[in-house]
Design a protein around this motif. Sequence first.
Motif, PDB file in Angstrom:
ATOM      1  N   TRP A  24       0.824  -1.210   0.000  1.00  0.00           N
ATOM      2  CA  TRP A  24       0.000   0.000   0.000  1.00  0.00           C
ATOM      3  C   TRP A  24       0.848   1.245   0.000  1.00  0.00           C
ATOM      4  CZ3 TRP A  24      -4.961  -0.739  -1.031  1.00  0.00           C
ATOM      5  CH2 TRP A  24      -5.432  -2.035  -0.900  1.00  0.00           C
ATOM      6  N   PRO A  25       0.394   2.311  -0.719  1.00  0.00           N
ATOM      7  CA  PRO A  25      -0.854   2.436  -1.468  1.00  0.00           C
ATOM      8  C   PRO A  25      -0.852   1.537  -2.695  1.00  0.00           C
ATOM      9  CG  PRO A  25       0.469   4.443  -1.684  1.00  0.00           C
ATOM     10  CD  PRO A  25       1.194   3.535  -0.751  1.00  0.00           C
ATOM     11  N   SER A  26      -2.058   1.163  -3.136  1.00  0.00           N
ATOM     12  CA  SER A  26      -2.192   0.198  -4.213  1.00  0.00           C
ATOM     13  C   SER A  26      -3.455   0.459  -5.033  1.00  0.00           C
ATOM     14  CB  SER A  26      -2.250  -1.214  -3.614  1.00  0.00           C
ATOM     15  OG  SER A  26      -2.284  -2.186  -4.624  1.00  0.00           O
ATOM     16  N   GLU A  27      -3.457  -0.084  -6.252  1.00  0.00           N
ATOM     17  CA  GLU A  27      -4.654  -0.045  -7.091  1.00  0.00           C
ATOM     18  C   GLU A  27      -5.624  -1.101  -6.571  1.00  0.00           C
ATOM     19  OE1 GLU A  27      -5.366   1.728 -10.073  1.00  0.00           O
ATOM     20  OE2 GLU A  27      -3.601   2.948  -9.634  1.00  0.00           O
ATOM     21  N   LYS A  75      -4.963   4.329  -0.256  1.00  0.00           N
ATOM     22  CA  LYS A  75      -3.774   4.332   0.598  1.00  0.00           C
ATOM     23  C   LYS A  75      -3.618   3.100   1.477  1.00  0.00           C
ATOM     24  CE  LYS A  75      -6.025   7.203   4.055  1.00  0.00           C
ATOM     25  NZ  LYS A  75      -5.977   8.412   4.850  1.00  0.00           N
ATOM     26  N   ASN A  76      -4.730   2.419   1.832  1.00  0.00           N
ATOM     27  CA  ASN A  76      -4.607   1.255   2.714  1.00  0.00           C
ATOM     28  C   ASN A  76      -5.898   0.424   2.693  1.00  0.00           C
ATOM     29  OD1 ASN A  76      -6.490   2.476   4.533  1.00  0.00           O
ATOM     30  ND2 ASN A  76      -4.798   3.638   5.446  1.00  0.00           N
ATOM     31  N   PRO A  77      -5.879  -0.768   3.300  1.00  0.00           N
ATOM     32  CA  PRO A  77      -7.080  -1.613   3.323  1.00  0.00           C
ATOM     33  C   PRO A  77      -8.280  -0.946   3.986  1.00  0.00           C
ATOM     34  CG  PRO A  77      -5.173  -2.935   3.876  1.00  0.00           C
ATOM     35  CD  PRO A  77      -4.713  -1.494   3.829  1.00  0.00           C
ATOM     36  N   ASP A  78      -8.038  -0.092   4.992  1.00  0.00           N
ATOM     37  CA  ASP A  78      -9.154   0.595   5.639  1.00  0.00           C
ATOM     38  C   ASP A  78      -9.895   1.507   4.664  1.00  0.00           C
ATOM     39  OD1 ASP A  78      -8.803  -0.562   8.194  1.00  0.00           O
ATOM     40  OD2 ASP A  78      -7.221   0.882   8.672  1.00  0.00           O
ATOM     41  N   ALA A  79      -9.165   2.134   3.736  1.00  0.00           N
ATOM     42  CA  ALA A  79      -9.796   2.993   2.734  1.00  0.00           C
ATOM     43  C   ALA A  79     -10.654   2.163   1.779  1.00  0.00           C
ATOM     44  CB  ALA A  79      -8.736   3.773   1.958  1.00  0.00           C
ATOM     45  N   VAL A  80     -10.193   0.976   1.426  1.00  0.00           N
ATOM     46  CA  VAL A  80     -10.967   0.064   0.562  1.00  0.00           C
ATOM     47  C   VAL A  80     -12.283  -0.295   1.246  1.00  0.00           C
ATOM     48  CG1 VAL A  80     -11.019  -2.252  -0.459  1.00  0.00           C
ATOM     49  CG2 VAL A  80      -8.928  -0.877  -0.587  1.00  0.00           C
ATOM     50  N   ILE A  81     -12.195  -0.693   2.492  1.00  0.00           N
ATOM     51  CA  ILE A  81     -13.382  -1.113   3.246  1.00  0.00           C
ATOM     52  C   ILE A  81     -14.328   0.059   3.467  1.00  0.00           C
ATOM     53  CG2 ILE A  81     -14.131  -1.973   5.503  1.00  0.00           C
ATOM     54  CD1 ILE A  81     -11.519  -3.747   5.389  1.00  0.00           C
ATOM     55  N   ALA A  82     -13.795   1.239   3.717  1.00  0.00           N
ATOM     56  CA  ALA A  82     -14.642   2.420   3.925  1.00  0.00           C
ATOM     57  C   ALA A  82     -15.507   2.687   2.690  1.00  0.00           C
ATOM     58  CB  ALA A  82     -13.787   3.633   4.254  1.00  0.00           C
ATOM     59  N   LYS A  83     -14.939   2.515   1.495  1.00  0.00           N
ATOM     60  CA  LYS A  83     -15.706   2.746   0.266  1.00  0.00           C
ATOM     61  C   LYS A  83     -16.775   1.671   0.086  1.00  0.00           C
ATOM     62  CE  LYS A  83     -14.071   6.583  -1.132  1.00  0.00           C
ATOM     63  NZ  LYS A  83     -14.937   7.764  -1.082  1.00  0.00           N
ATOM     64  N   TYR A  84     -16.453   0.413   0.392  1.00  0.00           N
ATOM     65  CA  TYR A  84     -17.476  -0.646   0.326  1.00  0.00           C
ATOM     66  C   TYR A  84     -18.654  -0.293   1.237  1.00  0.00           C
ATOM     67  CZ  TYR A  84     -15.162  -4.365  -2.359  1.00  0.00           C
ATOM     68  OH  TYR A  84     -14.605  -5.122  -3.352  1.00  0.00           O
ATOM     69  N   LYS A  85     -18.345   0.131   2.453  1.00  0.00           N
ATOM     70  CA  LYS A  85     -19.399   0.461   3.418  1.00  0.00           C
ATOM     71  C   LYS A  85     -20.220   1.656   2.941  1.00  0.00           C
ATOM     72  CE  LYS A  85     -17.233  -1.474   7.545  1.00  0.00           C
ATOM     73  NZ  LYS A  85     -16.666  -1.205   8.874  1.00  0.00           N
ATOM     74  N   GLU A  86     -19.555   2.665   2.389  1.00  0.00           N
ATOM     75  CA  GLU A  86     -20.265   3.848   1.912  1.00  0.00           C
ATOM     76  C   GLU A  86     -21.223   3.491   0.774  1.00  0.00           C
ATOM     77  OE1 GLU A  86     -19.350   8.388   0.331  1.00  0.00           O
ATOM     78  OE2 GLU A  86     -17.667   7.091   0.884  1.00  0.00           O
ATOM     79  N   VAL A  87     -20.771   2.654  -0.147  1.00  0.00           N
ATOM     80  CA  VAL A  87     -21.644   2.247  -1.257  1.00  0.00           C
ATOM     81  C   VAL A  87     -22.836   1.465  -0.725  1.00  0.00           C
ATOM     82  CG1 VAL A  87     -21.814   0.795  -3.318  1.00  0.00           C
ATOM     83  CG2 VAL A  87     -19.851   2.306  -3.029  1.00  0.00           C
ATOM     84  N   SER A  88     -22.590   0.526   0.193  1.00  0.00           N
ATOM     85  CA  SER A  88     -23.696  -0.299   0.700  1.00  0.00           C
ATOM     86  C   SER A  88     -24.703   0.528   1.494  1.00  0.00           C
ATOM     87  CB  SER A  88     -23.177  -1.469   1.537  1.00  0.00           C
ATOM     88  OG  SER A  88     -22.586  -1.019   2.727  1.00  0.00           O
ATOM     89  N   GLU A  89     -24.237   1.614   2.133  1.00  0.00           N
ATOM     90  CA  GLU A  89     -25.136   2.483   2.898  1.00  0.00           C
ATOM     91  C   GLU A  89     -25.969   3.398   1.998  1.00  0.00           C
ATOM     92  OE1 GLU A  89     -22.592   4.615   5.560  1.00  0.00           O
ATOM     93  OE2 GLU A  89     -22.153   2.839   6.762  1.00  0.00           O
ATOM     94  N   LYS A  90     -25.376   3.847   0.895  1.00  0.00           N
ATOM     95  CA  LYS A  90     -26.032   4.857   0.070  1.00  0.00           C
ATOM     96  C   LYS A  90     -26.792   4.310  -1.127  1.00  0.00           C
ATOM     97  CE  LYS A  90     -22.910   8.637   1.222  1.00  0.00           C
ATOM     98  NZ  LYS A  90     -21.973   9.638   0.698  1.00  0.00           N
ATOM     99  N   VAL A  91     -26.514   3.055  -1.532  1.00  0.00           N
ATOM    100  CA  VAL A  91     -27.138   2.496  -2.729  1.00  0.00           C
ATOM    101  C   VAL A  91     -27.931   1.249  -2.341  1.00  0.00           C
ATOM    102  CG1 VAL A  91     -26.771   1.646  -5.076  1.00  0.00           C
ATOM    103  CG2 VAL A  91     -25.238   3.383  -4.131  1.00  0.00           C
ATOM    104  N   GLU A  92     -29.243   1.385  -2.361  1.00  0.00           N
ATOM    105  CA  GLU A  92     -30.109   0.279  -1.974  1.00  0.00           C
ATOM    106  C   GLU A  92     -30.012  -0.861  -3.006  1.00  0.00           C
ATOM    107  OE1 GLU A  92     -34.831  -0.678  -1.285  1.00  0.00           O
ATOM    108  OE2 GLU A  92     -34.167   1.393  -1.392  1.00  0.00           O
ATOM    109  N   GLY A  93     -29.863  -2.087  -2.504  1.00  0.00           N
ATOM    110  CA  GLY A  93     -29.871  -3.268  -3.364  1.00  0.00           C
ATOM    111  C   GLY A  93     -28.591  -3.520  -4.125  1.00  0.00           C
ATOM    112  N   VAL A  94     -27.514  -2.798  -3.809  1.00  0.00           N
ATOM    113  CA  VAL A  94     -26.258  -2.989  -4.518  1.00  0.00           C
ATOM    114  C   VAL A  94     -25.671  -4.360  -4.184  1.00  0.00           C
ATOM    115  CG1 VAL A  94     -24.783  -1.936  -2.759  1.00  0.00           C
ATOM    116  CG2 VAL A  94     -24.054  -1.915  -5.143  1.00  0.00           C
TER     117      VAL A  94
END
Length: 97
Positions: A24-27, A75-94
């Motif tokens: 990290w940081p990584s694609e 920048k790190n695994p926490d940033a990856v997980i934060a985006k997953y959580k944000e998408v699941s919270e804001k987009v119903e049925g994703v």
Amino acid sequence: MNPQENPEAFYKKLKAQLKDTSIWPSEYLYKFIVKSSPEKIKTVEDIFDNLGAVITTKASSNGKYTSISINVRLKNPDAVIAKYKEVSEKVEGVISL
């Protein structure tokens, strides 16, 4: 295991895998499936706005669903997980792949 069944266990396992397999940081490549709706697609795109993400969308053969692929440097695994959580919270049925 998918994040909807046991989110804490899923994210804990994902974080460990990301730490073990990347420097990290990584694609990171996200894949989501949503019901074809301009609002849902835009919401996902907006979550990754201003990060330099490369976003591609593809409608299913019948047009009912859209897959969204997002390649972004984080920048790190926490940033990856934060985006997953944000998408699941804001987009119903994703569906996260």
